[in-house]
Structure formats: structure tokens, C-alpha cells
Design a protein around this motif. Structure first.
Motif, mmCIF file in Angstrom:
data_model
loop_
_atom_site.group_PDB
_atom_site.id
_atom_site.type_symbol
_atom_site.label_atom_id
_atom_site.label_comp_id
_atom_site.label_asym_id
_atom_site.label_seq_id
_atom_site.Cartn_x
_atom_site.Cartn_y
_atom_site.Cartn_z
ATOM 1 N N UNK A 71 41.832 44.864 -6.713
ATOM 2 C CA UNK A 71 42.675 43.759 -7.179
ATOM 3 C C UNK A 71 42.479 42.459 -6.400
ATOM 4 N N UNK A 72 41.712 42.511 -5.316
ATOM 5 C CA UNK A 72 41.484 41.302 -4.512
ATOM 6 C C UNK A 72 40.327 40.453 -5.032
ATOM 7 N N UNK A 73 39.526 41.018 -5.914
ATOM 8 C CA UNK A 73 38.392 40.278 -6.470
ATOM 9 C C UNK A 73 38.903 39.273 -7.496
ATOM 10 N N UNK A 74 38.416 38.043 -7.400
ATOM 11 C CA UNK A 74 38.853 37.007 -8.338
ATOM 12 C C UNK A 74 37.711 36.042 -8.632
ATOM 13 N N UNK A 75 37.969 35.086 -9.500
ATOM 14 C CA UNK A 75 36.978 34.051 -9.800
ATOM 15 C C UNK A 75 36.462 34.090 -11.223
ATOM 16 N N UNK B 177 45.430 35.711 -10.805
ATOM 17 C CA UNK B 177 44.770 35.246 -12.028
ATOM 18 C C UNK B 177 45.431 35.830 -13.270
ATOM 19 N N UNK B 178 45.959 37.044 -13.159
ATOM 20 C CA UNK B 178 46.687 37.628 -14.279
ATOM 21 C C UNK B 178 47.946 36.824 -14.581
ATOM 22 N N UNK B 179 48.659 36.414 -13.539
ATOM 23 C CA UNK B 179 49.858 35.582 -13.724
ATOM 24 C C UNK B 179 49.504 34.244 -14.343
ATOM 25 N N UNK B 180 48.391 33.677 -13.887
ATOM 26 C CA UNK B 180 47.942 32.393 -14.438
ATOM 27 C C UNK B 180 47.649 32.524 -15.933
ATOM 28 N N UNK B 181 46.897 33.549 -16.287
ATOM 29 C CA UNK B 181 46.490 33.728 -17.674
ATOM 30 C C UNK B 181 47.634 34.205 -18.560
ATOM 31 N N UNK B 182 48.748 34.627 -17.954
ATOM 32 C CA UNK B 182 49.925 35.033 -18.726
ATOM 33 C C UNK B 182 50.759 33.828 -19.168
ATOM 34 N N UNK B 183 50.525 32.681 -18.538
ATOM 35 C CA UNK B 183 51.305 31.476 -18.823
ATOM 36 C C UNK B 183 50.688 30.673 -19.967
#
Length: 205
Positions: free
Chosen positions: A116-120, A184-190
Motif C-alpha cells: 500500500x506504500x507504492x504510489x505514483x 491516492x485512493x482517497x484522491x480518486x474517490x473525490x
């Protein structure tokens, strides 16, 4: 191009038509084909207590169309491979790209990984030539500078959607963040943040 030149010459002979070559050329808008991945029974990746990939990318694609119409006054001709929650086969998506021959073809997706720490944000191309890399890095730079997304290196992949459209257009597959990453999940949920992402993505093209 020859047809456009002949049209300009023809109109120049008609004295009562006040139209310039620039106005004629302006009509030839760039064509963008946006491919919201998955759809229907294929949800794509699913975040924990969050959105499905198929819904996120469809909403972003629709918002890109709305931004183009409202803010940019339909500067581009934008088409979607799907505009509803419908599963479209990869073959049919490729056929549409080959038929339209857009200037740019962008397939939208979201990433997922066990860590879950991987992002970008990541972008995949079929052929890592200079022009493809220029386009891809332009998109990544815009999303990083305007929205602060972490960006990763452009990668080469043999995805069908890229491999079979290479002769018809500049094609890219964009992974718009990791739904497995909480931030990023929270961002894309908005909805509002997806609206900002759609604008930044459109402007990067």
C-alpha cells in the motif's frame, strides 16, 4: 493538406467571401480518443472501501469532454470508447482507434499492488521513440506540477491496446495512481479532485 490548399485558393478567387486561410486551417481540430478502461462486469481494480477503477476512469473521461466543451470551447474533437458503464472488448476499442485515426489515443486506468506504500502515476507506450517519450513525459510533468502526483518512468509494454494501434495514432496507457495506496485512493474517490485531474490531463495533451 492538398485539399485544404485547393480550398484556400478557390475561396481567394471569390471576392465577396471574407475568410482567411488561418480561419480555414483553424477548423481542422485535433482528434483525441479517450479510452476509459474496463466497464460493465469488468470492474478493474477495486480499492478498499473505495471506488472501482471502471467508475473512476469513466468519470475522468467524461469530465475531460466537459472541460473541452466548456473551458476550451471545443478546441478538440474528443471521442470516448465508452461513455457508459459498458464492457467494450479490446478488439472493438482497437477497431475504433483504427477507424478514427486520432492524433492521440489515451487509455485510462488505475493501478493496484499488494504494497500500500507504492504510489505514483505511470505511462506505458509500445514504442519508446523520441516522440512517444516526449508526449508521455509531457503528461507526467503536467500532472506532477499541477497536482503534485508522484511520477514514474515511462515504460514500454506490449498491451494489445498499444501494439495494435501503433500504425494509426500516438497511443498511451496512463495508470492514474494506485487504488491500493490510501492517499491516492482517497484522491480518486473525490469528484472534485477527479475534476481537477481531468483538466490537468486534458491540458497536458
Amino acid at each position: 493538406m492538398r485539399t485544404t490548399i485547393n480550398l484556400i485558393l478557390l475561396l481567394s478567387l471569390i471576392g465577396n467571401l471574407e475568410i482567411s486561410a488561418q480561419q480555414i486551417l483553424k477548423v481542422e481540430r485535433k482528434v483525441i480518443l479517450i479510452d476509459p478502461g474496463h466497464g460493465g462486469i469488468d470492474s478493474g481494480t477495486v480499492s478498499k472501501d473505495g471506488p472501482h477503477e471502471k467508475d473512476v476512469v469513466l468519470d475522468i473521461a467524461r469530465k475531460m469532454v466537459a472541460w473541452n466543451k466548456g473551458l476550451l470551447e471545443s478546441k478538440y474533437d474528443i471521442y470516448l470508447t465508452r461513455s457508459t458503464d459498458t464492457l467494450i472488448s479490446l478488439n472493438d476499442r482497437v477497431k475504433l482507434a483504427k477507424h478514427l485515426k486520432p492524433d492521440i489515443f489515451v487509455s485510462l486506468h488505475c493501478n493496484h499492488i499488494a504494497n500500500p506504500n507504492i504510489d505514483g502515476i505511470e505511462i506505458y507506450v509500445y514504442s519508446a521513440n523520441k516522440l512517444s517519450l516526449l508526449f508521455a513525459n509531457s503528461i507526467l510533468t503536467e500532472l506532477n506540477q499541477k497536482l503534485g502526483f508522484k511520477i514514474r518512468e515511462v515504460k514500454r509494454a506490449n498491451f494489445q491496446i498499444l501494439q495494435e494501434t501503433i500504425e494509426s495514432c500516438h497511443a498511451f496507457l496512463v495508470e492514474l495512481g494506485y487504488l491500493s495506496n490510501p492517499n491516492e485512493s482517497n484522491y480518486l474517490s473525490s469528484k472534485e479532485k477527479r475534476k481537477a485531474l481531468a483538466l490537468a490531463l486534458l491540458m497536458s495533451l
